[in-house]
Write an enzyme that holds these catalytic residues in place. Structure first.
Site, PDB file in Angstrom:
ATOM      1  N   CYS A 130      47.696 -25.005 -20.264  1.00  0.00           N
ATOM      2  CA  CYS A 130      49.027 -24.789 -20.829  1.00  0.00           C
ATOM      3  C   CYS A 130      50.108 -25.555 -20.074  1.00  0.00           C
ATOM      4  O   CYS A 130      51.268 -25.497 -20.425  1.00  0.00           O
ATOM      5  CB  CYS A 130      49.366 -23.301 -20.898  1.00  0.00           C
ATOM      6  SG  CYS A 130      49.457 -22.528 -19.288  1.00  0.00           S
TER       7      CYS A 130
ATOM      8  N   ASP B   4      52.169 -26.603 -11.872  1.00  0.00           N
ATOM      9  CA  ASP B   4      52.108 -26.084 -10.506  1.00  0.00           C
ATOM     10  C   ASP B   4      50.835 -26.528  -9.798  1.00  0.00           C
ATOM     11  O   ASP B   4      50.858 -26.811  -8.601  1.00  0.00           O
ATOM     12  CB  ASP B   4      52.221 -24.555 -10.505  1.00  0.00           C
ATOM     13  CG  ASP B   4      53.669 -24.119 -10.637  1.00  0.00           C
ATOM     14  OD1 ASP B   4      54.524 -24.731  -9.965  1.00  0.00           O
ATOM     15  OD2 ASP B   4      53.964 -23.207 -11.418  1.00  0.00           O
TER      16      ASP B   4
ATOM     17  N   GLU C 287      46.669 -22.113 -11.361  1.00  0.00           N
ATOM     18  CA  GLU C 287      47.732 -23.066 -11.012  1.00  0.00           C
ATOM     19  C   GLU C 287      47.906 -23.199  -9.511  1.00  0.00           C
ATOM     20  O   GLU C 287      48.878 -23.787  -9.051  1.00  0.00           O
ATOM     21  CB  GLU C 287      49.055 -22.715 -11.707  1.00  0.00           C
ATOM     22  CG  GLU C 287      49.544 -21.311 -11.513  1.00  0.00           C
ATOM     23  CD  GLU C 287      50.828 -21.019 -12.289  1.00  0.00           C
ATOM     24  OE1 GLU C 287      51.495 -21.943 -12.759  1.00  0.00           O
ATOM     25  OE2 GLU C 287      51.165 -19.819 -12.397  1.00  0.00           O
TER      26      GLU C 287
ATOM     27  N   HIS D 129      61.881 -27.133 -15.383  1.00  0.00           N
ATOM     28  CA  HIS D 129      61.843 -26.301 -16.582  1.00  0.00           C
ATOM     29  C   HIS D 129      62.840 -26.762 -17.638  1.00  0.00           C
ATOM     30  O   HIS D 129      62.643 -26.539 -18.816  1.00  0.00           O
ATOM     31  CB  HIS D 129      62.017 -24.826 -16.225  1.00  0.00           C
ATOM     32  CG  HIS D 129      60.756 -24.270 -15.669  1.00  0.00           C
ATOM     33  ND1 HIS D 129      60.498 -24.241 -14.326  1.00  0.00           N
ATOM     34  CD2 HIS D 129      59.646 -23.796 -16.281  1.00  0.00           C
ATOM     35  CE1 HIS D 129      59.288 -23.761 -14.137  1.00  0.00           C
ATOM     36  NE2 HIS D 129      58.748 -23.485 -15.294  1.00  0.00           N
TER      37      HIS D 129
HETATM   38  C1  PEP Z   1      52.365 -24.641 -15.012  1.00  0.00           C
HETATM   39  O1  PEP Z   1      52.643 -24.417 -13.847  1.00  0.00           O
HETATM   40  O2  PEP Z   1      51.691 -25.607 -15.403  1.00  0.00           O
HETATM   41  C2  PEP Z   1      52.852 -23.723 -16.082  1.00  0.00           C
HETATM   42  C3  PEP Z   1      52.434 -23.812 -17.320  1.00  0.00           C
HETATM   43  O3  PEP Z   1      53.785 -22.809 -15.743  1.00  0.00           O
HETATM   44  P1  PEP Z   1      55.327 -23.162 -15.434  1.00  0.00           P
HETATM   45  O4  PEP Z   1      55.544 -24.591 -15.845  1.00  0.00           O
HETATM   46  O5  PEP Z   1      56.145 -22.199 -16.205  1.00  0.00           O
HETATM   47  O6  PEP Z   1      55.406 -22.963 -13.958  1.00  0.00           O
HETATM   48 MG    MG Z   2      53.473 -22.517 -13.233  1.00  0.00          MG
END
Ligand code: PEP
Ligand code: MG
Length: 539
Positions: free
Chosen positions: A500, A453, A429, A188
């Site tokens: 996303c 994910d 995901e 993140h």
């Molecule tokens: C993902 O898992 O692709 C996602 C957009 O959520 P995060 O990266 O916050 O887990």
């Molecule tokens: Mg995710």
């Protein structure tokens, strides 16, 4: 001059002074000292510095959250002036010749135990505060963690690793780039760097103890190289590259206000991913057509307690109002795994990515979930909101969510509070969600594929572990087939589907995504205009 290599998580060039972040944990040991007066003076100075830090924290919190939440820092300031507390520290130094840091540690522990033993909830809560202020003073005394930026000059952050909340505490205008020894491309922190449009390198094997604050460095996010203390020739070349980059950016600016559609006229909704209210400025600056993922968990981390319904309502409302009726998809709390909040008291787990996180927490600790839903349903009145639920693996989960949303709506109705039930979708995901996507599509309004994910769970590769980067193939056929499967399921049920996760910004795949029928792409704000250019070049 040293040159280090790492893995680039975001391109771009930065030139500027280095700020080395020291490791977080400090071990304080007891020592006998000779000069007690010098130790007392150091404590006094450290307390003065702590007061200044608390002043700054108070102002920042008032500005970003509110006066009520900021009040705790005033309490901390008063505690640092408490005569009994100060006397305990100075007595240990003067009478026992104890070293300054240990004297503060001991006073903190004594007072904390004393507060904890009082049969009063308010006083018991102060036990944590007295420990907190003592840690702050110890940190300053030992210089072990000066992670707050004390300079107004923008710097290149060099650290062992950064947690998302540490990354968040920096003001964007004080940052030029991130370089970390650990961390992975899909962490993140990397995602935050992309949102802020900052070059970032992870997995750089450098010895932080050999680096000095203020030394000039070049971070090249293209080649994954960082040059510490460069020579004039290297600097000149980097400056030339920087100017080229700037020119390219200016060219892209011409695409502001243009449509995001292919040559044959297929329209793609091009949205941005954000982590907090301040990021909306990047969204508008880069001309995104909406927000496809607001990671609401960033409202929950880097603080001492859960955000209240009112705080959340105001934050969501502010984003909706600033977006002026453009779509804003807010994802409900996706905490756990690498995104931690100490006050939730989550247990350490063997496999946090496979653990108690996201919707699993919300469906277990429903009070937390209901507070967020109340805030969302109330905010929905003020704009074009959609809600999205993370980490779904079953039909039953979606049914439970729907029942809770209905309950929350009924409560608001009974209390005559204005609300609206907005469009609701889920993240795809997990491989489980893909495999049952035909059934899930009937229950929700849209899908958004979280490729970060989905890739982690499909390939069995921990997204946090940079040792596995060599095995990580973002274009793996298995992942692409899963996306296609979910797209077909969504469309068969007349629903829309977006991406996303970070793969949405991978321009080698844009054409393929459009062929699959992906309706929306949500990416880091700086990727909006380059992606618009790519889509407009597609047949
Ligand atoms: C993902 O898992 O692709 C996602 C957009 O959520 P995060 O990266 O916050 O887990
Ligand atoms: Mg995710």
């Amino acid at each position: 001059m040293y040159q280090f290599e790492g893995k680039s998580v975001y391109q771009g060039i930065a030139i500027g002074p280095v700020k080395v972040l020291k490791p977080r944990s400090v071990t304080v040991t007891q020592e006998q000292i000779a000069d007690v007066e010098a130790a007392c003076a150091r404590v006094e100075a450290a307390i003065g510095e702590a007061q200044q830090e608390l002043d700054a924290l108070y102002d920042k919190t008032v500005e970003t959250v509110g006066e009520e939440e900021a009040a705790i820092f005033e309490v901390h300031q008063m505690m640092l002036e408490d005569e009994d507390y100060l006397e305990a520290i100075y007595t240990s130094i003067r009478e026992e010749k104890m070293n300054a840091a240990y004297a503060v540690l001991q006073a903190g522990n004594t007072f904390s135990e004393m507060f904890a033993a009082i049969d009063d909830a308010y006083m018991q809560a102060r036990a944590v505060d007295v420990k907190d202020i003592s840690q702050r003073v110890i940190r300053i005394l030992t210089g072990a963690n000066t992670n707050a930026l004390s300079t107004d000059e923008p710097v290149i952050i060099m650290a062992d690793d950064l947690t998302p909340s540490e990354t968040m505490q920096f003001e964007k205008e004080h940052l030029l780039a991130f370089v970390t020894v650990h961390g992975s491309a899909n962490s993140h922190t990397a995602i935050l760097a992309r949102t802020m449009n900052l070059p970032a390198l992870v997995g750089v094997s450098m010895d932080l103890s050999e680096l000095t604050d203020g030394t000039l460095a070049i971070v090249d996010g293209k080649s994954g190289i960082v040059i510490y203390d460069p020579d004039e020739k290297q600097l000149e070349e980097a400056r030339r590259e920087l100017a080229k980059e700037q020119a390219k950016k200016e060219l892209l600016l011409q695409l502001k206000g243009e449509k995001t559609q292919t040559k044959s006229g297929k329209k793609i909704n091009l949205y941005a991913n954000i982590g907090n209210v301040e990021d909306v400025s990047f969204v508008l600056e880069n001309d995104a057509e909406g927000i496809g993922l607001f990671r609401s968990e960033f409202l929950y981390i880097g603080r001492d307690a859960l955000p209240t319904e009112e705080e959340q309502y105001l934050a969501y409302r502010q984003v909706l109002e600033q977006m002026e009726n453009k779509k804003v998809i807010i994802r409900t709390l996706d905490i756990g795994a690498d995104k931690k909040a100490d006050y939730l008291g989550l247990e350490e787990e063997e496999n946090p990515a496979l653990g108690y996180r996201a919707i699993r927490i919300c469906l277990t600790q429903t009070d937390i979930f209901k507070t967020q839903l109340r805030a969302l349903l109330r905010a929905a009145v003020h704009g074009n909101l959609s809600i999205m639920y993370p980490m779904i693996i079953s039909v039953e989960e979606v049914e439970k969510i729907k029942a809770i949303v209905a309950e929350v709506a009924a409560e608001l109705e009974a209390q005559s509070v204005a609300y609206r039930i907005p469009e609701q979708g889920i993240m795809i995901e997990t491989p489980a969600a893909v495999m049952i996507s035909v059934r899930l599509a009937e229950l929700v309004d849209f899908f958004s594929v979280g490729t970060n994910d989905l890739t982690q769970y499909t390939l069995a590769i921990d997204r946090q572990n940079n040792r596995l980067d060599a095995f990580y193939e973002p274009h793996h056929e298995a992942v692409l087939r899963m996306i296609k499967m979910a797209a077909d399921a969504a469309h068969a049920a007349g629903k829309w589907i977006g991406i996303c996760g970070e793969l949405g910004a991978d321009m080698d795949l844009t054409e393929q995504f459009i062929e699959m029928g992906i309706d929306e792409l949500s990416v880091a704000p700086p990727m909006i205009l380059p992606l618009r250019a790519t889509i407009r070049a597609c047949e």
